[in-house]
Scaffold this motif. Structure first.
Motif, mmCIF file in Angstrom:
data_model
loop_
_atom_site.group_PDB
_atom_site.id
_atom_site.type_symbol
_atom_site.label_atom_id
_atom_site.label_comp_id
_atom_site.label_asym_id
_atom_site.label_seq_id
_atom_site.Cartn_x
_atom_site.Cartn_y
_atom_site.Cartn_z
ATOM 1 N N GLY A 1 4.281 1.873 2.247
ATOM 2 C CA GLY A 1 5.429 2.570 1.688
ATOM 3 C C GLY A 1 4.980 3.847 1.024
ATOM 4 O O GLY A 1 3.822 4.266 1.176
ATOM 5 N N ASN A 2 5.870 4.489 0.282
ATOM 6 C CA ASN A 2 5.496 5.725 -0.408
ATOM 7 C C ASN A 2 5.883 5.675 -1.879
ATOM 8 O O ASN A 2 6.738 4.880 -2.280
ATOM 9 N N THR A 3 5.243 6.523 -2.662
ATOM 10 C CA THR A 3 5.388 6.451 -4.119
ATOM 11 C C THR A 3 6.707 7.027 -4.615
ATOM 12 O O THR A 3 7.032 6.894 -5.798
ATOM 13 N N THR A 4 7.475 7.655 -3.729
ATOM 14 C CA THR A 4 8.791 8.175 -4.125
ATOM 15 C C THR A 4 9.877 7.124 -3.927
ATOM 16 O O THR A 4 10.687 6.883 -4.824
ATOM 17 N N ASP A 5 9.868 6.492 -2.759
ATOM 18 C CA ASP A 5 10.943 5.546 -2.426
ATOM 19 C C ASP A 5 10.655 4.112 -2.846
ATOM 20 O O ASP A 5 11.584 3.331 -3.065
ATOM 21 N N ASP A 6 9.375 3.748 -2.927
ATOM 22 C CA ASP A 6 9.032 2.325 -3.022
ATOM 23 C C ASP A 6 8.330 1.921 -4.311
ATOM 24 O O ASP A 6 7.892 0.779 -4.440
ATOM 25 N N MET A 7 8.217 2.823 -5.267
ATOM 26 C CA MET A 7 7.480 2.502 -6.494
ATOM 27 C C MET A 7 8.129 1.349 -7.259
ATOM 28 O O MET A 7 7.435 0.570 -7.920
ATOM 29 N N ALA A 8 9.429 1.218 -7.158
ATOM 30 C CA ALA A 8 10.124 0.139 -7.885
ATOM 31 C C ALA A 8 9.638 -1.243 -7.444
ATOM 32 O O ALA A 8 9.739 -2.216 -8.209
ATOM 33 N N GLN A 9 9.074 -1.324 -6.228
ATOM 34 C CA GLN A 9 8.600 -2.625 -5.726
ATOM 35 C C GLN A 9 7.404 -3.166 -6.507
ATOM 36 O O GLN A 9 7.096 -4.354 -6.426
ATOM 37 N N ILE A 10 6.746 -2.303 -7.278
ATOM 38 C CA ILE A 10 5.582 -2.790 -8.035
ATOM 39 C C ILE A 10 6.005 -3.751 -9.149
ATOM 40 O O ILE A 10 5.157 -4.423 -9.734
ATOM 41 N N ALA A 11 7.305 -3.827 -9.432
ATOM 42 C CA ALA A 11 7.792 -4.794 -10.426
ATOM 43 C C ALA A 11 7.545 -6.221 -9.957
ATOM 44 O O ALA A 11 7.538 -7.160 -10.766
ATOM 45 N N ASN A 12 7.302 -6.407 -8.646
ATOM 46 C CA ASN A 12 7.158 -7.753 -8.076
ATOM 47 C C ASN A 12 5.727 -8.117 -7.724
ATOM 48 O O ASN A 12 5.495 -9.082 -6.993
ATOM 49 N N VAL A 13 4.761 -7.331 -8.215
ATOM 50 C CA VAL A 13 3.362 -7.640 -7.893
ATOM 51 C C VAL A 13 2.640 -8.142 -9.132
ATOM 52 O O VAL A 13 3.122 -8.015 -10.258
ATOM 53 N N ASP A 14 1.464 -8.724 -8.912
ATOM 54 C CA ASP A 14 0.678 -9.308 -10.003
ATOM 55 C C ASP A 14 -0.434 -8.385 -10.494
ATOM 56 O O ASP A 14 -0.987 -8.598 -11.566
ATOM 57 N N LEU B 1 0.850 -1.193 0.000
ATOM 58 C CA LEU B 1 0.000 0.000 0.000
ATOM 59 C C LEU B 1 0.887 1.244 0.000
ATOM 60 O O LEU B 1 1.695 1.441 0.917
ATOM 61 N N LEU B 2 0.754 2.078 -1.033
ATOM 62 C CA LEU B 2 1.621 3.242 -1.191
ATOM 63 C C LEU B 2 0.817 4.540 -1.232
ATOM 64 O O LEU B 2 -0.319 4.563 -1.708
ATOM 65 N N ASP B 3 1.445 5.612 -0.742
ATOM 66 C CA ASP B 3 0.864 6.948 -0.880
ATOM 67 C C ASP B 3 2.004 7.962 -0.972
ATOM 68 O O ASP B 3 3.183 7.591 -0.880
ATOM 69 N N ILE B 4 1.651 9.228 -1.133
ATOM 70 C CA ILE B 4 2.665 10.252 -1.363
ATOM 71 C C ILE B 4 3.454 10.563 -0.094
ATOM 72 O O ILE B 4 3.027 10.256 1.024
ATOM 73 N N VAL B 5 4.599 11.218 -0.275
ATOM 74 C CA VAL B 5 5.444 11.666 0.831
ATOM 75 C C VAL B 5 4.935 13.027 1.317
ATOM 76 O O VAL B 5 4.612 13.901 0.497
ATOM 77 N N SER C 1 13.228 11.187 7.339
ATOM 78 C CA SER C 1 12.957 10.049 8.232
ATOM 79 C C SER C 1 11.904 9.142 7.618
ATOM 80 O O SER C 1 10.889 9.616 7.081
ATOM 81 N N LYS C 2 12.124 7.844 7.718
ATOM 82 C CA LYS C 2 11.176 6.890 7.118
ATOM 83 C C LYS C 2 9.781 7.033 7.730
ATOM 84 O O LYS C 2 8.765 6.953 7.026
ATOM 85 N N ALA C 3 9.722 7.251 9.049
ATOM 86 C CA ALA C 3 8.428 7.395 9.727
ATOM 87 C C ALA C 3 7.650 8.575 9.164
ATOM 88 O O ALA C 3 6.421 8.535 9.042
ATOM 89 N N VAL C 4 8.384 9.641 8.804
ATOM 90 C CA VAL C 4 7.735 10.830 8.243
ATOM 91 C C VAL C 4 7.299 10.545 6.808
ATOM 92 O O VAL C 4 6.170 10.853 6.402
ATOM 93 N N ARG C 5 8.191 9.940 6.033
ATOM 94 C CA ARG C 5 7.909 9.705 4.612
ATOM 95 C C ARG C 5 6.727 8.748 4.415
ATOM 96 O O ARG C 5 6.012 8.813 3.414
ATOM 97 N N ASN C 6 6.505 7.864 5.389
ATOM 98 C CA ASN C 6 5.366 6.926 5.307
ATOM 99 C C ASN C 6 4.199 7.340 6.207
ATOM 100 O O ASN C 6 3.283 6.558 6.427
#
Length: 796
Positions: free
Chosen positions: A89-102, A33-37, A54-59
């Motif tokens: 996660g967030n759409t800036t840091d974690d968007m690359a992870q969508i390569a592993n979803v169906d 589940l992703l959203d903006i920073v 900070s990761k806590a802030v970015r998420n």
């Protein structure tokens, strides 16, 4: 190609996005589940010395949205532990992870420019062949995929979930210009089979199917309410359960959904459907415009058509736009339908009313019938899809064409004309050709009038379902006033209750015994299931109350024993018995389920032994069964009292599961034995399948149990000390204590001096004696009477 969904990404974590994420977690899918920073720190984050890196802030945004969703009521998730299936996660840091979803589901704000930016980003990272869908509620799908890669467009379409995603069944699938047939077929099947939805493939027209018709209906009422001078309470009275709609009816529903959301969709239809014959109806009335200006959007802003002040609910006067005390609504026409149980049978009477209610129904149904007839084939080539969408997306018990059928197609046609509307030409052609109904039932299957073929065609996708409405008369084996036994085929019978709220009285118990008799002689197995709103709210407490008030204790003893003996027949017959609970499964309905060879529960099953609410303990084998289940979990060197206490508290606290999955936690469902189906429509077919499997595997009649370990005085003492402390702390009343102590005596096996092995019948006798003694108590009778009158428990 074979396609499986192991992991999905949901982009956008607002109310809808978090709800969709939770529902995929419900069915066992891993979710990203992703959203903006965030663009700036909160005051609390600054005080902690955190930075924007900070990761806590970015998420923070995604985590707050998901946390709020999980705290909401009703819950979006079947079991709190399922939330661990969601990674944020967030759409800036974690968007690359969508390569592993169906499957990637976009659920961002309803703005085309923002959606296109998100899709551009998705196209960079997605793996070829990955599904991409948008949860838009109205933006044309063909605009969204412009400029995207060929593979993206082939695997892209709209998938419109309705909010809340867990509870509303409609799943609209809207193809784009280049969406492949394989993708549409896959999503249609996945929605039905795995997500438990009613999948409807819709055309790419404004607001698709559900919102196009639903918002028309609400807008029509907005204009009609002033025309015939109705209050909002009167409209909600006329458009609620009496016509098979949710209790929230019209105006309360708008308050919950949000007036701003409704206005957004209505404006979209007005702007994008200039050729719509009802175009001007989508223009907002003046009172709605004023409410929008005042930001009276409903629940989210604290006021809308209703406003809560302290404990009082105030209503909006649509003429003055001032809040006033709510007024009770009543109509002579509605009184005429009180003896008619099924809403579908009421419509003929409602449209004949000679008061304002009758006028309202004639005008609103005439407008609705004309409108839906003119939307075929614009929004759907098949009329049944419109009915499916309204039932699954708006909670209507019957769709517009089903309602029209119930009063007669010709009568509805005449009603449309009389109220100054124009039906679609195909309706006249249909009547002229001798087709007098939109639906027919043949050989257990539903057929619909196909406009292009000008004939009745079979509704597709029924093979996975057993629809009891379609076989009730043709496959009836036996019936009485409380139940009907149907032949499901392949040697399996079904017992369907038909009492009010499916309460269990002597007629239902007689039917269960008859069903078992028939199955043991001539069939292979038995299902106990129905397709009403709820499986059963329990025993007929009205009958118990009358016997207790008249002090007919011998008759009451006989009635309770008959219930117990019937439950034991369910457990110990020579054929497999499968019970299929769903919705409210309380008291006796729960006890019946506990005695089945297997439970095939719908995911939305709210199960509990709630007898404490009416001043008694479970008397149909429930107290015995929970004692037996605790005994089966006793392990050497374990603290057996702790296990027994858990089962005691399930009854004493009248715990009700908020889903079938929670019923495993309370011991009402058993791992390795009972199963859950997400799509309630498949439940009877699934129950039949399991009854057949057990029969074909060589079912052996169980041996009655006489090895139940009860703990005697050791357990009884612990329970009695506990109830004393609860009274001392003012947590329970003296009468609560009396009921709890009676239950304690049963579950301890009496005041035996040491742990002892006893039989089921021993516990049933203790249970029945305790139940009967509580029925002699004045406070118990007060509780039963209050439940019968008010429909909720009394604490006395």
């Amino acid at each position: 190609m074979k396609r499986t969904i192991k992991k999905v990404a949901v982009i956008g974590s607002g109310i809808m996005g978090s709800g969709i994420a939770c529902h995929f977690a419900n069915i066992g899918v891993e979710v990203l589940l992703l959203d903006i920073v965030p663009k700036e720190l909160t005051e609390a984050e600054s005080k902690k010395g955190l930075t924007l890196d900070s990761k806590a802030v970015r998420n923070r945004i995604v985590n707050e949205h998901l946390s709020n969703s999980l705290k909401s009521k009703p819950s979006p998730i079947y079991s709190a532990k399922f939330a661990s299936r969601i990674t944020t996660g967030n759409t800036t840091d974690d968007m690359a992870q969508i390569a592993n979803v169906d499957w990637i589901i976009e659920v961002v704000v309803e703005r085309l420019d923002i959606k296109k930016l998100v899709f551009e980003q998705i196209d960079q990272y997605r793996t070829a062949g990955t599904l991409v869908t948008s949860n838009t509620s109205g933006i044309p799908i063909h605009f969204m995929s412009e400029g995207r890669s060929e593979d993206f467009q082939k695997h892209f379409c709209g998938t419109h979930f309705f909010n809340p995603a867990r509870y509303l069944k409609l799943f609209e699938i809207i193809p784009g210009p280049k969406t492949s047939t394989e993708v549409l077929d896959f999503l249609n099947n996945y929605g039905e089979k795995f997500l438990g939805k009613t999948s409807v493939v819709a055309k790419d027209t404004p607001a698709f199917i559900g919102n196009r018709i639903g918002v028309f209906g609400i807008q029509s009422l907005f204009h009609l309410v002033k025309e015939i001078n109705l209050t909002i309470e009167e409209v909600d009275k006329l458009t609620g359960p009496v016509i098979g709609r949710p209790k929230s009816a019209t105006f309360r529903t708008v308050d919950v959904v949000g007036l701003d959301t409704l206005v957004h969709v209505a404006n979209g239809i007005y702007e994008n459907c200039p050729e719509d014959e009802a175009h001007e109806l989508f223009k907002l009335p003046e009172f709605i415009t004023k409410m929008v200006e005042n930001k009276w959007f409903g629940s989210k802003t604290g006021q809308g058509f209703y406003k809560k002040v302290d404990k009082d609910i105030l209503s909006l006067d649509l003429n003055t736009l001032e809040y006033r005390a709510a007024k009770k609504a009543s109509f002579a026409t509605l009184e005429l339908t009180k003896t008619i149980d099924k809403p579908i049978d009421r419509f003929k009477i409602l449209i004949k009313g000679q008061d304002k209610a009758g006028e309202f129904y004639r005008k609103s149904f005439a407008a609705l019938f004309a409108y839906v007839s003119n939307r075929v084939p614009e929004i759907s080539d098949e009329l049944y899809k419109i009915d499916d969408a309204m039932k699954a997306g708006f909670g209507w018990e019957n769709g517009p064409f089903e309602i029209w059928d119930s009063i007669g197609v010709l009568k509805g046609f005449e009603l449309i004309k009389a109220e100054g509307h124009t039906p679609a030409p195909w309706v006249n052609e249909m009547l002229a050709s001798g087709n007098n109904s939109f639906y027919t039932v043949k050989e257990g299957a539903t057929y619909f009038y196909d406009i292009s073929k000008k004939s009745q065609e079979k509704v597709p996708g029924q093979d996975a379902f057993i629809i009891l409405n379609n076989i009730r008369e043709s496959k009836k084996v036996w019936s009485n006033s409380g139940a009907i036994i149907e032949d499901l085929g392949d040697g399996i019978l079904n017992i369907e209750f038909k009492t009010k709220m499916n309460t269990i009285g002597s007629d239902v118990l007689q039917a269960i015994n008859k069903g078992i008799d028939l199955a043991e002689k001539e069939y292979s197995g038995l299902v106990i299931g129905n397709q009403a709103a709820n499986f059963s709210v329990g025993a007929n407490i009205g009958m118990i109350f009358m016997m207790a008030v008249e002090q007919e204790y011998d008759e009451l003893n006989f009635a309770v024993k008959f219930f117990q003996d019937t439950m034991m027949r369910v457990r110990y017959s020579s054929i497999p018995v499968v019970v299929a609970p769903h919705g409210m499964t309380f008291g006796g309905g729960c006890e019946m389920s506990l005695h089945a060879d297997k439970i095939v529960a719908a995911a939305e099953t709210y199960m509990g032994l709630v007898e404490f609410g009416v001043g008694v303990i479970p008397g149909g084998g429930g107290s015995k069964e929970m004692t037996l289940r605790a005994s089966d979990l006793f392990r050497k060197n374990d603290v057996e009292l702790n296990t027994l206490q858990e089962y005691f508290l399930t009854i004493a606290m009248a715990k009700v599961s908020t889903s079938a999955y929670e019923a495993f936690d309370t011991g009402l469902l058993q791992h390795g034995k009972d199963i859950i189906v997400v799509n309630k429509d498949r439940q009877i077919a699934e129950a039949k399948k399991h009854a057949l499997l057990m029969a074909e595997a060589g079912y052996t009649q169980p041996i009655r149990r006489n090895d139940i370990k009860v703990l005697g005085k050791q357990a009884l003492g612990m329970f009695l000390v506990g109830t004393d402390q609860m009274v001392a702390g003012s947590y329970i009343s003296e009468h609560d204590k009396k009921i709890a102590n009676k239950l304690a005596y049963v579950m301890a096996g009496g005041d035996l001096s040491e742990p002892t092995l006893v039989s089921e019948q021993y516990l049933l006798d203790l249970e029945r004696e305790a139940f009967l003694s509580l029925c002699t108590e004045r406070k118990t009778l007060e509780r039963i009477q209050y439940m019968l009158k008010a429909g909720k428990p009394l604490r006395n």
